[in-house]
Every structure is written in C-alpha cells, then in structure tokens.
Design a protein around this motif. Structure first.
Motif, mmCIF file in Angstrom:
data_model
loop_
_atom_site.group_PDB
_atom_site.id
_atom_site.type_symbol
_atom_site.label_atom_id
_atom_site.label_comp_id
_atom_site.label_asym_id
_atom_site.label_seq_id
_atom_site.Cartn_x
_atom_site.Cartn_y
_atom_site.Cartn_z
ATOM 1 N N ASN A 51 -10.702 80.714 -6.517
ATOM 2 C CA ASN A 51 -9.648 81.011 -7.499
ATOM 3 C C ASN A 51 -9.556 82.494 -7.805
ATOM 4 N N LYS A 52 -9.713 83.318 -6.762
ATOM 5 C CA LYS A 52 -9.597 84.772 -6.902
ATOM 6 C C LYS A 52 -8.293 85.240 -6.281
ATOM 7 N N THR A 53 -7.820 86.365 -6.762
ATOM 8 C CA THR A 53 -6.650 87.010 -6.183
ATOM 9 C C THR A 53 -7.131 88.078 -5.208
ATOM 10 N N VAL A 54 -6.524 88.103 -4.038
ATOM 11 C CA VAL A 54 -6.879 89.118 -3.051
ATOM 12 C C VAL A 54 -6.169 90.412 -3.426
ATOM 13 N N GLU A 55 -6.949 91.439 -3.676
ATOM 14 C CA GLU A 55 -6.402 92.748 -4.039
ATOM 15 C C GLU A 55 -6.271 93.615 -2.782
ATOM 16 N N LEU A 56 -5.482 94.653 -2.889
ATOM 17 C CA LEU A 56 -5.279 95.575 -1.779
ATOM 18 C C LEU A 56 -6.605 96.133 -1.272
ATOM 19 N N GLU A 57 -7.491 96.485 -2.185
ATOM 20 C CA GLU A 57 -8.791 97.030 -1.783
ATOM 21 C C GLU A 57 -9.602 96.020 -0.970
ATOM 22 N N ASP A 58 -9.477 94.738 -1.323
ATOM 23 C CA ASP A 58 -10.177 93.687 -0.589
ATOM 24 C C ASP A 58 -9.661 93.596 0.850
ATOM 25 N N ILE A 59 -8.356 93.661 0.993
ATOM 26 C CA ILE A 59 -7.753 93.592 2.331
ATOM 27 C C ILE A 59 -8.156 94.821 3.139
ATOM 28 N N GLN A 60 -8.156 95.973 2.510
ATOM 29 C CA GLN A 60 -8.565 97.191 3.214
ATOM 30 C C GLN A 60 -10.023 97.100 3.659
ATOM 31 N N GLU A 61 -10.871 96.577 2.804
ATOM 32 C CA GLU A 61 -12.279 96.423 3.158
ATOM 33 C C GLU A 61 -12.446 95.377 4.270
ATOM 34 N N PHE A 62 -11.697 94.286 4.177
ATOM 35 C CA PHE A 62 -11.716 93.274 5.234
ATOM 36 C C PHE A 62 -11.315 93.898 6.569
ATOM 37 N N ASN A 63 -10.228 94.667 6.555
ATOM 38 C CA ASN A 63 -9.762 95.320 7.784
ATOM 39 C C ASN A 63 -10.817 96.259 8.362
ATOM 40 N N LYS A 64 -11.533 96.952 7.492
ATOM 41 C CA LYS A 64 -12.591 97.851 7.948
ATOM 42 C C LYS A 64 -13.711 97.057 8.622
ATOM 43 N N ILE A 65 -14.105 95.956 8.008
ATOM 44 C CA ILE A 65 -15.152 95.111 8.582
ATOM 45 C C ILE A 65 -14.718 94.594 9.946
ATOM 46 N N LEU A 66 -13.488 94.087 10.028
ATOM 47 C CA LEU A 66 -13.001 93.518 11.284
ATOM 48 C C LEU A 66 -12.836 94.592 12.351
ATOM 49 N N LYS A 67 -12.404 95.774 11.947
ATOM 50 C CA LYS A 67 -12.249 96.872 12.908
ATOM 51 C C LYS A 67 -13.601 97.260 13.502
ATOM 52 N N GLU A 68 -14.654 97.230 12.685
ATOM 53 C CA GLU A 68 -15.991 97.543 13.189
ATOM 54 C C GLU A 68 -16.466 96.487 14.188
ATOM 55 N N LYS A 69 -16.031 95.252 14.004
ATOM 56 C CA LYS A 69 -16.425 94.150 14.886
ATOM 57 C C LYS A 69 -15.506 94.007 16.100
ATOM 58 N N ALA A 70 -14.370 94.689 16.088
ATOM 59 C CA ALA A 70 -13.368 94.540 17.144
ATOM 60 C C ALA A 70 -13.925 94.774 18.560
ATOM 61 N N PRO A 71 -14.738 95.807 18.786
ATOM 62 C CA PRO A 71 -15.262 95.991 20.152
ATOM 63 C C PRO A 71 -16.104 94.801 20.624
ATOM 64 N N LEU A 72 -16.844 94.182 19.721
ATOM 65 C CA LEU A 72 -17.650 93.017 20.094
ATOM 66 C C LEU A 72 -16.765 91.823 20.433
ATOM 67 N N ILE A 73 -15.696 91.655 19.675
ATOM 68 C CA ILE A 73 -14.755 90.562 19.933
ATOM 69 C C ILE A 73 -14.094 90.777 21.292
ATOM 70 N N LYS A 74 -13.596 92.002 21.533
ATOM 71 C CA LYS A 74 -12.931 92.305 22.812
ATOM 72 C C LYS A 74 -13.878 92.101 23.994
ATOM 73 N N LYS A 75 -15.103 92.556 23.847
ATOM 74 C CA LYS A 75 -16.096 92.418 24.927
ATOM 75 C C LYS A 75 -16.317 90.934 25.246
ATOM 76 N N ALA A 76 -16.441 90.112 24.212
ATOM 77 C CA ALA A 76 -16.659 88.687 24.414
ATOM 78 C C ALA A 76 -15.470 88.023 25.090
ATOM 79 N N ILE A 77 -14.278 88.470 24.767
ATOM 80 C CA ILE A 77 -13.067 87.909 25.384
ATOM 81 C C ILE A 77 -13.005 88.273 26.857
ATOM 82 N N LEU A 78 -13.383 89.493 27.185
ATOM 83 C CA LEU A 78 -13.279 89.989 28.567
ATOM 84 C C LEU A 78 -14.367 89.466 29.486
ATOM 85 N N GLU A 79 -15.487 89.030 28.926
ATOM 86 C CA GLU A 79 -16.580 88.506 29.741
ATOM 87 C C GLU A 79 -16.275 87.069 30.144
ATOM 88 N N GLN A 80 -16.425 86.781 31.424
ATOM 89 C CA GLN A 80 -16.276 85.416 31.917
ATOM 90 C C GLN A 80 -17.002 85.246 33.190
#
Length: 92
Positions: free
Chosen positions: A63-92
C-alpha cells in the motif's frame, strides 16, 4: 522516499532468477521473429518488464505509492544488472 533494503533484495533476487531463466525468455522472443528486429533486445525487454512489473506490485502489496525517486533508484539498480542480463540472454 527510497527503496527499502527488503525491496532492493527482492529486486536483486528477482533479477538473479530471470538471469537463470534467460534462455526461456530468449525462446519466447524468438517466437516473434521476424516481426522483431533483435531477439536479444526483445528478450531483454521482456525480462526488464517482468522485473518492473514485480517492483510495482511489491509497492502495491505494501500500500505504498511509487515516487519518482523510487523509480530512479530502481532504474539505477536494473542498469547495473543489465550487462549480466544481456550476457545470460546471449549465452546458449
């Protein structure tokens, strides 16, 4: 407001799960070829969309409201993980 440690841990664990399942999401994206330009990019979009949706749902469940700062922090976390996600997608 900033993302709580609990929510950060939730996001990290969720990203780790999706990394472990990346080949499945690549297969989902391949089903849309040739309509899409890039299977890896589509798979990345599916994964990040799922993580974002879970992030929003976590806030809703608390029951929380997502604030702009929360979204920005989420984006930062996901951006840091992006290379790991891409690597996993490309490996087969």
């Amino acid at each position: 407001m900033t993302i709580t440690k609990y929510t950060k841990d939730f996001i990290d664990n969720l990203v780790d799960y999706y990394i472990s399942e990346a080949p499945s999401y690549r297969q989902i994206a391949e089903a849309y070829a040739p309509e899409i330009n890039s299977v890896p990019d589509a798979a990345f979009g599916i994964i990040t969309g799922c993580v974002y949706s879970a992030f929003l749902r976590a806030y809703e469940n608390e029951n929380k409201t997502v604030e702009l700062e929360d979204i920005q922090e989420f984006n930062k976390i996901l951006k840091e993980k992006a290379p790991l996600i891409k690597k996993a997608i490309l490996e087969q």
